[in-house]
Write a protein that holds these residues in place. Structure first.
Motif, mmCIF file in Angstrom:
data_model
loop_
_atom_site.group_PDB
_atom_site.id
_atom_site.type_symbol
_atom_site.label_atom_id
_atom_site.label_comp_id
_atom_site.label_asym_id
_atom_site.label_seq_id
_atom_site.Cartn_x
_atom_site.Cartn_y
_atom_site.Cartn_z
ATOM 1 N N VAL A 1 -8.333 23.750 -24.795
ATOM 2 C CA VAL A 1 -7.940 24.033 -26.178
ATOM 3 C C VAL A 1 -6.614 24.802 -26.187
ATOM 4 O O VAL A 1 -5.717 24.508 -26.986
ATOM 5 N N GLY A 2 -6.467 25.743 -25.244
ATOM 6 C CA GLY A 2 -5.222 26.509 -25.145
ATOM 7 C C GLY A 2 -4.025 25.616 -24.869
ATOM 8 O O GLY A 2 -2.988 25.707 -25.545
ATOM 9 N N THR A 3 -4.175 24.713 -23.888
ATOM 10 C CA THR A 3 -3.066 23.811 -23.534
ATOM 11 C C THR A 3 -2.724 22.917 -24.729
ATOM 12 O O THR A 3 -1.543 22.657 -25.008
ATOM 13 N N THR A 4 -3.779 22.448 -25.433
ATOM 14 C CA THR A 4 -3.556 21.585 -26.596
ATOM 15 C C THR A 4 -2.821 22.352 -27.689
ATOM 16 O O THR A 4 -1.873 21.839 -28.291
ATOM 17 N N ALA A 5 -3.237 23.600 -27.913
ATOM 18 C CA ALA A 5 -2.595 24.417 -28.951
ATOM 19 C C ALA A 5 -1.116 24.635 -28.643
ATOM 20 O O ALA A 5 -0.272 24.646 -29.536
ATOM 21 N N ALA A 6 -0.806 24.771 -27.339
ATOM 22 C CA ALA A 6 0.590 25.011 -26.956
ATOM 23 C C ALA A 6 1.466 23.805 -27.289
ATOM 24 O O ALA A 6 2.686 23.933 -27.427
ATOM 25 N N ALA A 7 0.846 22.628 -27.421
ATOM 26 C CA ALA A 7 1.626 21.420 -27.715
ATOM 27 C C ALA A 7 1.876 21.259 -29.218
ATOM 28 O O ALA A 7 2.702 20.438 -29.623
ATOM 29 N N VAL A 8 1.151 22.046 -30.037
ATOM 30 C CA VAL A 8 1.257 21.861 -31.491
ATOM 31 C C VAL A 8 2.674 22.093 -32.039
ATOM 32 O O VAL A 8 3.171 21.255 -32.799
ATOM 33 N N PRO A 9 3.358 23.201 -31.632
ATOM 34 C CA PRO A 9 4.695 23.410 -32.219
ATOM 35 C C PRO A 9 5.638 22.226 -32.033
ATOM 36 O O PRO A 9 6.318 21.807 -32.974
ATOM 37 N N ARG A 10 5.677 21.638 -30.824
ATOM 38 C CA ARG A 10 6.617 20.528 -30.598
ATOM 39 C C ARG A 10 6.220 19.306 -31.425
ATOM 40 O O ARG A 10 7.077 18.539 -31.870
ATOM 41 N N CYS A 11 4.898 19.155 -31.652
ATOM 42 C CA CYS A 11 4.462 18.018 -32.445
ATOM 43 C C CYS A 11 4.787 18.205 -33.921
ATOM 44 O O CYS A 11 5.145 17.245 -34.610
ATOM 45 N N VAL A 12 4.684 19.450 -34.392
ATOM 46 C CA VAL A 12 5.079 19.737 -35.778
ATOM 47 C C VAL A 12 6.559 19.392 -35.962
ATOM 48 O O VAL A 12 6.955 18.760 -36.941
ATOM 49 N N LEU A 13 7.370 19.784 -34.957
ATOM 50 C CA LEU A 13 8.807 19.466 -35.004
ATOM 51 C C LEU A 13 9.029 17.956 -35.104
ATOM 52 O O LEU A 13 9.851 17.491 -35.904
ATOM 53 N N ALA A 14 8.280 17.202 -34.290
ATOM 54 C CA ALA A 14 8.446 15.745 -34.273
ATOM 55 C C ALA A 14 8.068 15.146 -35.623
ATOM 56 O O ALA A 14 8.761 14.244 -36.132
ATOM 57 N N VAL A 15 6.969 15.658 -36.218
ATOM 58 C CA VAL A 15 6.538 15.160 -37.524
ATOM 59 C C VAL A 15 7.598 15.484 -38.578
ATOM 60 O O VAL A 15 7.943 14.631 -39.410
ATOM 61 N N LEU A 16 8.160 16.705 -38.518
ATOM 62 C CA LEU A 16 9.205 17.086 -39.473
ATOM 63 C C LEU A 16 10.409 16.154 -39.354
ATOM 64 O O LEU A 16 10.961 15.696 -40.355
ATOM 65 N N LEU A 17 10.791 15.871 -38.088
ATOM 66 C CA LEU A 17 11.933 14.976 -37.862
ATOM 67 C C LEU A 17 11.678 13.617 -38.519
ATOM 68 O O LEU A 17 12.544 13.077 -39.225
ATOM 69 N N ALA A 18 10.458 13.094 -38.308
ATOM 70 C CA ALA A 18 10.126 11.777 -38.873
ATOM 71 C C ALA A 18 10.137 11.814 -40.398
ATOM 72 O O ALA A 18 10.588 10.870 -41.049
ATOM 73 N N LEU A 19 9.656 12.933 -40.970
ATOM 74 C CA LEU A 19 9.678 13.071 -42.428
ATOM 75 C C LEU A 19 11.114 13.089 -42.946
ATOM 76 O O LEU A 19 11.448 12.431 -43.928
ATOM 77 N N VAL A 20 11.977 13.848 -42.241
ATOM 78 C CA VAL A 20 13.372 13.988 -42.670
ATOM 79 C C VAL A 20 14.093 12.640 -42.632
ATOM 80 O O VAL A 20 14.824 12.304 -43.565
ATOM 81 N N ILE A 21 13.878 11.863 -41.551
ATOM 82 C CA ILE A 21 14.596 10.583 -41.480
ATOM 83 C C ILE A 21 13.853 9.469 -42.212
ATOM 84 O O ILE A 21 14.216 8.302 -42.115
ATOM 85 N N GLY A 22 12.801 9.835 -42.950
ATOM 86 C CA GLY A 22 12.141 8.868 -43.828
ATOM 87 C C GLY A 22 11.279 7.851 -43.118
ATOM 88 O O GLY A 22 11.024 6.766 -43.633
#
Lengths: 287, 290
Positions: A132-153
């Motif tokens: 769970v700890g390792t998975t949680a550590a991956a969340v910030p980079r995934c949030v960034l990726a989702v934001l990028l996808a939202l921004v570029i539509g």
């Protein structure tokens, strides 16, 4: 050597007073936090993993846009949904199918498993807390990726408003639980074979494909989709994403989430069964 | 080997200290001796060999399955049909095996440095670079090779190519050159380990990018993407460029048509560059043992 250890670990988990349970929970949180910290310890690794998921998201967007070309719709799936699905699939697989998640096999091979078994928290909860700890550590980079996808539509908000978002969140948590438990069961075969590198690679490949992370089950031939629906993998990625895009909604969505919950229960029981057998197989190397 | 001279032998030679006479061993021979030992170790553990090879087959096979389902539904990707994409996939995978079978042990570099094992390499009279390559043979690479060859044989029949002697020679040379490109890139990344200590994520990222985005004609990535995957991360040279020559599709290149053959030269160059980078950066090695 393994006899007395076995009694102490199982004894601690079954006949524990309330105060003891709280102490165990605190210990598990501490283990989880520690593995978040160790996953984020090397700056260059954090940076590379972050850039890697962003690059991957951009590349899958380009591939899927090119695959559709000027076709507006294939088997009832429009272009923007397919592209958005590919984005979320890449993000999910980044969190759920990393090359290494569990240190269990390394600990078995190096004999450090002896120390883990002596701890007052069971080995299965310890390993899960770490995962769970390792998975949680991956969340910030995934949030960034989702934001990028939202921004570029390339991604739109989930279908069904706030309720849809909530259903997606619940389904995602269950999907992560299914993935962690599957991973745990595969990693525990280390107690028999001492070497699970190959098994984990096979698992990772099968899970990536069968979970619908690479390509949605919508596009698969009927017989293949029919087979995959009976396996736990689709509960990892395909179900949460189907909820996100509203292809299952209402009572169907509730049913899909219930199937995920059923898989969590079944896999937890399987993990417990494998573990009870594994305990009699523990070989403490070098000890 | 020379016998130590007996005590009291006549002449001045007797007073000289005895030294074992080291035979000069060529680097290639040294590499082969070490590699043969690693291979013997791997073949001693049959089940592990089979497991790991299967793991690699599954990993590469999942991409094959993905591309298969994609083409089953969409019939073409970037204008390329099933046979053409199959050939591209097979060339990429065979090139990958050319990289991983003899040179795959670059992946051990982080471990060698951080666990202090690199110290041991420095003590032996063989180049540490060659010793690294023979450190432990990765049985997974045999999975890459087997799947690659099988897919290549099938794809060669499916692809619209007339297999003249020239085409076959080009295919073989292109695969070898593609493997050298990948190996060179990984050597260069390995060289960073002497400073960064952790290059694992970087290497895996490059490896999976090659594997997952190698089976597409470069056109799907657009102009910027194509140029980036040619000149920043040289994916194009691994299989795509020579594949356009074989398939008669050089007109879709952003580069002049002769660039389709350039990988034959670029491969050895990138390989040599990666090797030099490794040797150069290895001077910054700082033993964890102090």
């Amino acid at each position: 050597m393994t006899g007395p250890v076995a009694t102490s670990t199982t004894g601690a988990t079954t006949a524990a007073p309330a105060g003891h349970l709280a102490a165990q929970a605190r210990a598990l949180v501490a283990i989880g936090r520690q593995s978040v910290r160790s996953a984020l310890a090397v700056r260059s690794e954090v940076l590379v993993s972050g850039v890697a998921v962003l690059v991957r998201v951009v590349l899958v967007i380009l591939v899927w846009r090119a695959v559709y070309g000027s076709t507006p719709e294939v088997v009832g799936v429009d272009r923007s949904t397919a592209v958005a699905y590919a984005v979320l699939g890449a993000v999910f697989t980044n969190v759920l199918n990393p090359f290494w998640r569990s240190s269990l096999e390394v600990r078995v091979r190096q004999g450090r498993i002896a120390v883990d078994l002596l701890r007052p928290v069971g080995l299965v909860p310890q390993t899960l807390a770490q995962q769970v700890g390792t998975t949680a550590a991956a969340v910030p980079r995934c949030v960034l990726a989702v934001l990028l996808a939202l921004v570029i539509g390339a991604l739109q908000a989930p279908a069904g408003g706030v309720l849809g978002l909530l259903a997606f969140a619940v389904s995602t948590v269950l999907g992560v639980a299914v993935a962690l438990l599957c991973n745990l069961v595969v990693a525990m075969t280390a107690f028999w074979t001492l070497e699970v590198g190959g098994a984990l690679m096979v698992y990772r490949a099968v899970a990536q494909f069968a979970s619908g992370a690479l390509i949605p089950l919508w596009f698969m031939p009927g017989w293949l989709r029919g087979t995959l629906e009976w396996l736990p993998f689709q509960a990892q990625v395909f179900t949460p994403l189907s909820v996100y895009f509203g292809t299952v909604r209402g009572w169907d969505a509730v049913g899909a989430v219930a199937v995920q919950a059923l898989w969590v229960v079944l896999l937890a029981l399987l993990a417990q069964l494998v573990w009870s057998r594994a305990l009699h197989r523990v070989v403490v190397q070098g000890g | 080997m020379a016998e130590p001279p007996a005590d009291g032998a006549a002449g001045t030679a007797a007073r000289e200290p005895w030294r074992p006479q080291l035979r000069e061993v060529s680097p290639l021979r040294a590499w082969w001796v070490l590699m043969a030992t690693s291979l013997r170790v791997v073949f001693a553990y049959r089940s592990n060999l089979l497991n790991t090879a299967l793991g690699s087959v599954a990993l590469q096979g999942s991409q094959l399955l993905f591309v298969g389902v994609l083409l089953h539904r969409f019939e073409q990707v970037g204008g390329w049909g099933f046979g053409e994409v199959a050939l591209l996939f097979a060339m990429r995978l065979c090139a990958h095996a050319v990289c991983t079978v003899p040179f795959g042990q670059h992946s051990a570099i982080d471990f060698l440095i951080n666990e202090g094992d690199y110290d041991r390499l420095l003590l032996r009279p063989v180049s540490p670079f060659l010793q690294m390559l023979a450190w432990r043979f990765n049985p997974g690479s045999l999975g890459d090779l087997s799947l690659g060859v099988v897919v290549l044989v099938v794809a060669a029949r499916l692809a619209p190519v007339e297999w003249t002697a020239g085409a076959v020679v080009l295919l073989v040379l292109a695969i070898l050159a593609g493997g050298l490109v990948e190996a060179g890139v990984q050597f260069a990344l390995s060289s960073l380990s002497f400073r960064l200590r952790a290059t694992w994520s970087l290497k895996v990222t490059v490896d999976t990018t090659f594997a997952d985005f190698g089976p597409y004609p470069l056109g799907v990535f657009g102009t910027v993407g194509s140029l980036a995957l040619t000149f920043v991360l040289p994916l194009a040279f691994i299989a795509y460029l020579p594949a356009t020559a074989l398939l008669g599709r050089t007109d879709e290149l952003l580069l002049p048509a002769w660039a389709a053959y350039s990988s034959l030269l670029v491969g050895p160059l990138v390989f040599w560059g990666g090797y030099r980078a490794f040797v150069h950066q290895s001077r910054h090695y700082d033993s964890p043992a102090g």
